[in-house]
Motif scaffolding. Structure first.
Motif, PDB file in Angstrom:
ATOM      1  N   THR A  45       0.723  -0.997   0.030  1.00 31.51           N
ATOM      2  CA  THR A  45      -0.389  -0.001   0.165  1.00 31.51           C
ATOM      3  C   THR A  45       0.962   1.410  -0.524  1.00 31.51           C
ATOM      4  O   THR A  45       1.914   1.315   1.119  1.00 31.51           O
ATOM      5  CB  THR A  45      -0.581  -0.426   1.191  1.00 31.51           C
ATOM      6  OG1 THR A  45      -1.571  -0.968   1.168  1.00 31.51           O
ATOM      7  CG2 THR A  45      -1.255   1.013   1.691  1.00 31.51           C
ATOM      8  N   SER A  51      -3.945   2.817  -6.575  1.00 33.96           N
ATOM      9  CA  SER A  51      -4.687   1.334  -4.974  1.00 33.96           C
ATOM     10  C   SER A  51      -3.045   0.224  -5.747  1.00 33.96           C
ATOM     11  O   SER A  51      -3.357   0.028  -6.533  1.00 33.96           O
ATOM     12  CB  SER A  51      -5.981   1.159  -5.108  1.00 33.96           C
ATOM     13  OG  SER A  51      -6.619   2.382  -4.943  1.00 33.96           O
ATOM     14  N   SER A  52      -2.426  -0.114  -4.505  1.00 30.07           N
ATOM     15  CA  SER A  52      -2.298  -1.283  -4.527  1.00 30.07           C
ATOM     16  C   SER A  52      -3.597  -1.817  -3.940  1.00 30.07           C
ATOM     17  O   SER A  52      -4.505  -1.957  -3.649  1.00 30.07           O
ATOM     18  CB  SER A  52      -0.665  -1.785  -3.727  1.00 30.07           C
ATOM     19  OG  SER A  52      -0.128  -0.784  -3.922  1.00 30.07           O
ATOM     20  N   SER A  54      -6.104  -4.817  -1.812  1.00 30.46           N
ATOM     21  CA  SER A  54      -6.183  -5.009  -1.198  1.00 30.46           C
ATOM     22  C   SER A  54      -5.978  -6.640  -0.562  1.00 30.46           C
ATOM     23  O   SER A  54      -5.984  -7.143  -1.119  1.00 30.46           O
ATOM     24  CB  SER A  54      -7.919  -4.804  -0.211  1.00 30.46           C
ATOM     25  OG  SER A  54      -8.539  -6.044  -0.808  1.00 30.46           O
ATOM     26  N   ASN A  90       0.985  -2.525  -9.677  1.00 33.86           N
ATOM     27  CA  ASN A  90      -0.163  -1.451  -9.796  1.00 33.86           C
ATOM     28  C   ASN A  90       0.244  -0.440 -11.198  1.00 33.86           C
ATOM     29  O   ASN A  90       0.996  -0.686 -12.027  1.00 33.86           O
ATOM     30  CB  ASN A  90       0.682  -0.197  -8.529  1.00 33.86           C
ATOM     31  CG  ASN A  90       0.265  -0.738  -7.279  1.00 33.86           C
ATOM     32  OD1 ASN A  90      -0.160  -1.452  -7.347  1.00 33.86           O
ATOM     33  ND2 ASN A  90       1.022   0.042  -6.374  1.00 33.86           N
ATOM     34  N   HIS A 119      -7.305  -1.577 -10.830  1.00 32.78           N
ATOM     35  CA  HIS A 119      -8.416  -1.461  -9.755  1.00 32.78           C
ATOM     36  C   HIS A 119      -9.665  -1.132  -9.777  1.00 32.78           C
ATOM     37  O   HIS A 119     -10.689  -1.514  -9.102  1.00 32.78           O
ATOM     38  CB  HIS A 119      -7.636  -0.323  -8.841  1.00 32.78           C
ATOM     39  CG  HIS A 119      -7.571   1.219  -9.311  1.00 32.78           C
ATOM     40  ND1 HIS A 119      -6.511   1.198  -9.836  1.00 32.78           N
ATOM     41  CD2 HIS A 119      -7.793   1.359  -8.692  1.00 32.78           C
ATOM     42  CE1 HIS A 119      -6.567   2.425 -10.050  1.00 32.78           C
ATOM     43  NE2 HIS A 119      -8.016   2.690  -9.456  1.00 32.78           N
TER      44      HIS A 119
END
Length: 263
Positions: A45, A51-52, A54, A90, A119
Motif C-alpha cells: 500500500t 491503489s495496491s 487489498s 500497480n 483496480h
C-alpha cells in the motif's frame, strides 16, 4: 476497422500476450502471499500513485488462480505440480515495467506471470463462475500448456488453447465476438487455414477465432488428439491433423463452417 476498434476498445486494452522478459524493478515494495502452488507478489500500500490490492483482493486472486491451475489440468487431462509466480504491478507502474497497463504476459520457461492490477475494472463473471476476476486464466493456460504439451509450433495453438480455456477475450465471452462478427463483420470470421497462416493479425479478431476453433476441435476429436497437435509447426500441422484425426483438412473446414453458422 475503426468502428470495430472503437466498439471493442476495452477488450483491446485488457489483452496482451507479448514475448519479452519483464525486468523486475529495483524497489523493495513487494509483498508475498501464497496459496498452494500459486505465489503472488504484489505492491505494498502506498507504493505508487494508484491503489495496491487489498488483503481481500489478494486472497481472491490466489484462490481464483489456484482454481484455474487445477481446472486447466483437468481440461487438458495432464498433471502439473510446479509452482507458478505472479507479479502484480500497480497500474501506473505496469506500462514501464511489463509493457502494458491493461493486461499481462507470461514467461512459461520461468513459470512466471506478469500482470497489471486494474483496480477500476467493470463487473464480469467468467465461464468458471468466478465473479470479477482481477487476473484471468489466460496466462496460467500458457504456463501449463507450454510446459506439459511442448513449445507451441503455431500462434493458432498457443492462443487457441489460452482463449478456449479462459473462455473470453477482453472480459467478454468468445461467443459474443463470433456472433457479432457473423452479424456485422463477416469478413472477420476466420477459417482454420486463415488462422494457421495468421492472415489477420489483429488480436481482437484473431484470438476469439482461435479460441472457438480449438474448442470445436476438442469437442469433435477429443483432447488427447488435439494435445498432440500443440507442438506441430505451420508447415506440417495440416498433415499431422489429418494423420491424428483421420479426417481431411478440407472436410474439417466444411464441418467447422457449418458449426459456426449454427453457433
Amino acid at each position: 476497422m475503426r468502428k470495430l476498434s472503437k466498439i471493442f476498445m476495452l477488450a483491446f486494452l485488457l489483452s496482451s500476450c507479448t514475448g519479452f522478459i519483464a525486468e523486475m524493478d529495483a524497489d523493495k515494495n513487494w509483498e508475498l502471499s501464497e496459496n498452494g502452488p500459486v505465489k503472488l507478489y504484489y505492491k505494498k500500500t502506498g507504493a505508487s500513485g494508484v491503489s495496491s490490492p487489498s488483503a481481500e483482493q489478494v486472497q481472491a486472486i490466489l484462490s481464483n488462480q489456484k482454481y484455474y491451475y487445477l481446472a486447466i489440468q483437468d481440461s487438458i487431462q495432464k498433471n502439473f505440480s510446479e509452482p507458478v509466480l505472479i507479479y502484480l504491478y500497480n497500474k501506473d507502474q505496469a506500462k514501464e515495467s511489463i509493457g502494458t497497463s491493461g493486461g499481462g504476459l507470461s514467461q512459461s520457461r520461468y513459470m512466471t506471470i506478469y500482470y497489471a492490477f486494474i483496480h477500476d475494472i467493470k463487473p464480469y463473471t467468467d465461464h468458471f463462475g468466478i465473479k470479477n476476476p482481477i487476473v484471468g486464466a489466460h496466462e496460467m493456460v500458457h504456463i501449463i500448456s507450454h510446459n506439459l504439451l511442448g513449445n507451441p509450433g503455431t500462434k493458432m495453438m498457443s492462443e487457441g488453447y489460452a482463449v478456449w480455456l479462459d473462455g473470453s477475450y477482453g472480459r467478454k465471452n468468445i461467443n459474443y465476438f463470433i456472433r457479432k462478427f457473423k452479424k456485422e463483420y463477416p469478413e472477420y470470421i476466420m477459417t482454420p487455414t486463415q488462422l494457421l497462416n495468421e492472415s489477420i493479425a489483429d488480436e481482437i479478431i484473431y484470438y476469439p477465432n482461435a479460441g472457438i476453433l480449438t474448442r470445436y476441435w476438442v469437442r469433435q476429436f477429443g483432447i488427447e488428439k488435439i494435445n498432440k497437435l500443440f507442438p506441430a509447426g505451420r508447415k506440417n500441422l495440416k498433415e499431422q491433423f489429418e494423420k491424428i484425426t483421420d479426417t481431411s483438412w478440407d472436410k474439417m473446414e466444411s464441418h467447422y463452417s457449418n458449426y459456426l453458422e449454427n453457433l
